[in-house]
Design a protein around this motif. Sequence first.
Motif, short mmCIF file in Angstrom:
data_model
loop_
_atom_site.label_atom_id
_atom_site.label_comp_id
_atom_site.label_asym_id
_atom_site.label_seq_id
_atom_site.Cartn_x
_atom_site.Cartn_y
_atom_site.Cartn_z
N GLU A 126 43.69 33.74 39.03
CA GLU A 126 42.44 34.30 39.53
C GLU A 126 42.19 35.62 38.84
OE1 GLU A 126 42.76 34.71 43.72
OE2 GLU A 126 42.93 32.55 44.11
N GLN A 127 40.90 36.00 38.75
CA GLN A 127 40.57 37.26 38.11
C GLN A 127 41.23 38.42 38.87
OE1 GLN A 127 39.05 37.28 35.30
NE2 GLN A 127 39.05 39.50 35.00
N GLN A 128 42.06 39.17 38.15
CA GLN A 128 42.78 40.27 38.78
C GLN A 128 42.49 41.56 38.04
OE1 GLN A 128 46.95 39.35 38.81
NE2 GLN A 128 46.65 37.26 39.53
N GLU A 129 42.63 42.66 38.75
CA GLU A 129 42.51 43.95 38.11
C GLU A 129 43.82 44.31 37.44
OE1 GLU A 129 41.15 46.95 40.72
OE2 GLU A 129 39.16 46.07 40.99
N GLY A 130 43.74 45.19 36.42
CA GLY A 130 44.94 45.61 35.73
C GLY A 130 45.33 44.64 34.63
N VAL A 131 46.52 44.85 34.08
CA VAL A 131 47.02 44.00 33.01
C VAL A 131 47.57 42.72 33.63
CG1 VAL A 131 48.56 43.88 31.03
CG2 VAL A 131 47.58 46.08 31.71
N SER A 132 46.89 41.61 33.41
CA SER A 132 47.23 40.41 34.17
C SER A 132 47.46 39.17 33.31
CB SER A 132 46.11 40.10 35.18
OG SER A 132 44.86 40.05 34.52
N GLY A 133 47.33 39.28 31.98
CA GLY A 133 47.54 38.13 31.11
C GLY A 133 48.55 38.45 30.02
N VAL A 134 48.89 37.43 29.24
CA VAL A 134 49.82 37.61 28.13
C VAL A 134 49.31 36.83 26.92
CG1 VAL A 134 52.17 37.31 27.28
CG2 VAL A 134 51.79 37.81 29.70
N ILE A 135 49.14 37.51 25.80
CA ILE A 135 48.79 36.83 24.55
C ILE A 135 50.06 36.21 23.98
CG2 ILE A 135 47.95 37.13 22.19
CD1 ILE A 135 46.21 39.40 23.20
N GLU A 136 50.03 34.89 23.83
CA GLU A 136 51.22 34.17 23.36
C GLU A 136 51.15 33.83 21.87
OE1 GLU A 136 53.82 33.64 25.05
OE2 GLU A 136 53.28 33.72 27.18
N ILE A 137 49.96 33.52 21.38
CA ILE A 137 49.82 33.06 20.00
C ILE A 137 48.54 33.63 19.40
CG2 ILE A 137 49.47 31.04 18.49
CD1 ILE A 137 51.07 29.40 20.53
N VAL A 138 48.63 34.13 18.17
CA VAL A 138 47.45 34.52 17.41
C VAL A 138 47.17 33.43 16.39
CG1 VAL A 138 46.44 36.21 15.83
CG2 VAL A 138 47.90 36.98 17.71
N LYS A 139 45.99 32.86 16.44
CA LYS A 139 45.64 31.79 15.52
C LYS A 139 45.46 32.34 14.10
CE LYS A 139 43.28 29.03 19.08
NZ LYS A 139 42.00 28.37 19.47
N ASP A 140 45.54 31.45 13.11
CA ASP A 140 45.38 31.87 11.72
C ASP A 140 44.03 32.57 11.52
OD1 ASP A 140 47.83 30.82 11.07
OD2 ASP A 140 47.03 28.92 10.30
N ARG A 141 44.06 33.67 10.79
CA ARG A 141 42.84 34.44 10.54
C ARG A 141 42.07 33.92 9.34
NH1 ARG A 141 46.38 39.95 11.29
NH2 ARG A 141 46.07 40.25 13.54
N GLN A 142 40.77 33.85 9.49
CA GLN A 142 39.90 33.48 8.38
C GLN A 142 39.82 34.63 7.38
OE1 GLN A 142 35.87 32.41 9.57
NE2 GLN A 142 35.06 33.20 7.66
N SER A 143 39.82 35.84 7.89
CA SER A 143 39.82 37.04 7.06
C SER A 143 40.40 38.18 7.88
CB SER A 143 38.39 37.40 6.60
OG SER A 143 37.57 37.68 7.73
N VAL A 144 40.87 39.20 7.19
CA VAL A 144 41.41 40.36 7.91
C VAL A 144 41.09 41.62 7.11
CG1 VAL A 144 43.69 40.06 6.85
CG2 VAL A 144 43.45 41.43 8.94
N LEU A 145 40.54 42.60 7.80
CA LEU A 145 40.22 43.89 7.19
C LEU A 145 41.38 44.83 7.45
CD1 LEU A 145 38.10 45.69 5.78
CD2 LEU A 145 37.22 46.26 8.05
#
Length: 345
Positions: free
Chosen positions: A87-106
Amino acid sequence: MAKKPKLTQRQKRQVAANRKRRLNDKQDTLSAASADTSSLQSGTVVGRFGKHADVEDASGQVARCHIRRTIESVVCGDHVLFDAPDEQQEGVSGVIEIVKDRQSVLTRPDFYDGVKPIAANIDQIIIVSAVMPSLSLNIIDRYIVACEDIGITPVIVLNKVELMDEATLSETRQQLADYESLGYAVYFTSCKTQQGIETLNGILKDKVSIFVGQSGVGKSSIINQVLPDAQELVGAISDNSGLGQHTTTAAKLLHLPAGGDLIDSPGVREFGLWHLPVERVTWGFIEFRDFLGGCKFRDCKHLNDPGCLIREATEMGKISPARYASYHKILTSMEENRPSHSGPF
């Protein structure tokens, strides 16, 4: 056989700490590898600051997330898989597990951290310049080299045209004609008279863009024109995630009303090129490419070397003398600003 010297208490603590960190990293790697990605949600990073990131899901909900320690970097524009709260919670409530391949990066060079990514999956870079404080073609060339190096389309915008009389405007158009002849798009805008703003909206539509340029050229004014509610939207993102942001230091991705996204990041305020090999800078001047490899000497500096095709092409009018001089000015500046071997690297 000589005995190994005994470790001091400080050294023992350091060894123990290193062992614990390696075990934690290994556990994180195993956890990430064994994660059931079917339980993760797709999202886009719309804010990055400190050790956390704001991730927006397909419904527009924003969750502030921890970043898995095994992930090398997370920047605005990244497409990620994240473990969202039930459920939508206040504060830090999620975890990034995977970053998908980037099309470009500056990226930008940093004296202490090497080359740092600052934005991902960008379609175009808007190079904003103006005659006030001063028009610097060399700075435009620096940005173009950075764009060419990473394969992102540059768009040149000359802002504050209301400050120019007819003679100055004519002279400036002539100066920028060199870029148009090379295939670069050049536009003239004024936030006061609205000249070119509608055209700029069309350029930004359905693309991910980022603005770069010197201080005082009017980047913020243009952003306020194409995104009138920018500050309110930044506040809305903060409210949605339950935490405030330091807007002067936080990178953020904002949605444009006509479609498309705009990334606003402090990391693009300065662009150094000293991390690039000289050959990449030379490649960044696209009009040089037809002559590369044809000089008499393999280590040609393209200056006073005999048999230099690039210098000869400049003398024959095939290459703009201003661009040729700008190229050598960039190389001189790179050498002056490059960190010494005794520095942080």
